[in-house]
Design an enzyme around this catalytic site. Structure first.
Site, short mmCIF file in Angstrom:
data_model
loop_
_atom_site.label_atom_id
_atom_site.label_comp_id
_atom_site.label_asym_id
_atom_site.label_seq_id
_atom_site.Cartn_x
_atom_site.Cartn_y
_atom_site.Cartn_z
N GLY A 33 0.81 -1.21 0.00
CA GLY A 33 0.00 0.00 0.00
C GLY A 33 0.84 1.25 0.00
O GLY A 33 2.06 1.20 -0.18
N ASN A 34 0.20 2.39 0.16
CA ASN A 34 0.92 3.66 0.27
C ASN A 34 0.22 4.55 1.29
O ASN A 34 -0.84 4.21 1.81
CB ASN A 34 1.04 4.33 -1.10
CG ASN A 34 -0.30 4.71 -1.68
OD1 ASN A 34 -0.99 5.58 -1.18
ND2 ASN A 34 -0.70 4.02 -2.76
N ARG A 35 0.81 5.68 1.59
CA ARG A 35 0.35 6.52 2.70
C ARG A 35 -0.69 7.56 2.31
O ARG A 35 -0.99 8.45 3.12
CB ARG A 35 1.54 7.22 3.36
CG ARG A 35 2.48 6.28 4.06
CD ARG A 35 3.50 7.07 4.86
NE ARG A 35 4.60 6.23 5.29
CZ ARG A 35 4.55 5.41 6.34
NH1 ARG A 35 3.45 5.34 7.06
NH2 ARG A 35 5.60 4.67 6.65
#
Ligand code: CTP
Ligand code: CA
Length: 235
Positions: A33-35
């Site tokens: 995932g990413n932030r």
């Protein structure tokens, strides 16, 4: 102009907005995932609703709730977002890609939970590149000779190959979109807070426009610019 008093700038317009960060499955319980928080996308949707638009909101993973009053389409991966975006784009006057789309996904997704086996090596994850959704949207728009307005977002830092503006200008050209909203990341910029500083680049040769402030301020500036561009294309 034939604009009636009280008519909002995006009345009668349909705007598709993607938001949040995609999640790329490794197995049934794990993902890459990413932030991305989704906050900028929510602010854009709110500004578009305020301007009188119908909003199709494509939500990848977000830390915040989607705004009320949108047509909500939830997605997980980049491939799901691509399908949803190409579908939602049909009949949209504007498409804004604010989502953080994973550039890569695991080449293989295990159907069962990956187990650790004592004494054997850690697994190696092979990645493959995801399709460029923004670029595909532009290609299809152009193939259909439609006047749809397509907006991209980018976070850039300067490096030894060029400054923020040079990188962003090259990206705008690569993507072929009408507007690119460039977040200036790095030196002297507050990161991870609710303040933003952006440059709006135009693919049609207009001068770069700066906007700063909260994500709502930035969203209002982007939606304002979108409204202006639309009124030029088909008043
Ligand atoms: N984007 C997209 N599909 C992808 C990757 C990005 O539609 N597979 C969109 C994003 O939603 C954003 C714009 O493209 O609107 C720019 O994203 P960015 O990650 O800055 O562009 P990339 O082409 O992936 O370049 P980089 O190598 O700098 O990450
Ligand atoms: Ca990227």
């Amino acid at each position: 102009s034939t604009q009636l008093a009280g008519l909002k700038p995006l009345s009668g317009r349909t705007v598709t907005i993607s938001a949040g960060g995609t999640r790329e499955a490794l197995d049934p319980v794990r993902f890459l995932g990413n932030r991305s928080s989704g906050k900028q996308g929510v602010a854009l949707a709110t500004a578009a609703l305020d301007a009188g638009a119908q909003v199709r909101f494509l939500a990848a993973h977000m830390d915040v709730q989607p705004p009320a009053g949108v047509e909500l389409i939830q997605v997980e991966s980049a491939l799901e977002l691509r399908d949803a975006a190409l579908k939602a784009a049909i009949g949209s006057d504007v498409v804004i890609m604010a989502a953080a789309v994973a550039d890569f996904r695991p080449a293989e997704v295990s159907g069962t939970k990956i187990k650790k086996v004592n004494g054997s090596d850690a697994p190696v994850v092979h990645l493959v590149q995801n399709p460029d959704i923004l670029h595909e949207l532009v290609e299809r728009r152009d193939a259909e000779a439609s006047t749809q307005l397509i907006v991209g977002f980018a976070a850039e830092t300067g490096d030894e190959d060029g400054d923020v503006l040079q990188h962003a200008t090259a990206k705008l050209k690569r993507k072929g979109c009408d507007l690119l909203v460039v977040n200036q990341v790095g030196v002297g910029r507050v990161f991870g807070q609710d303040q933003n500083s952006v440059i709006i680049l135009s693919g049609r040769g207009a001068a770069p426009q700066s906007a700063a402030g909260s994500k709502s301020d930035v969203a209002a500036a982007v939606i304002d610019r979108v409204s202006t561009e639309l009124s030029h294309v088909h008043p």
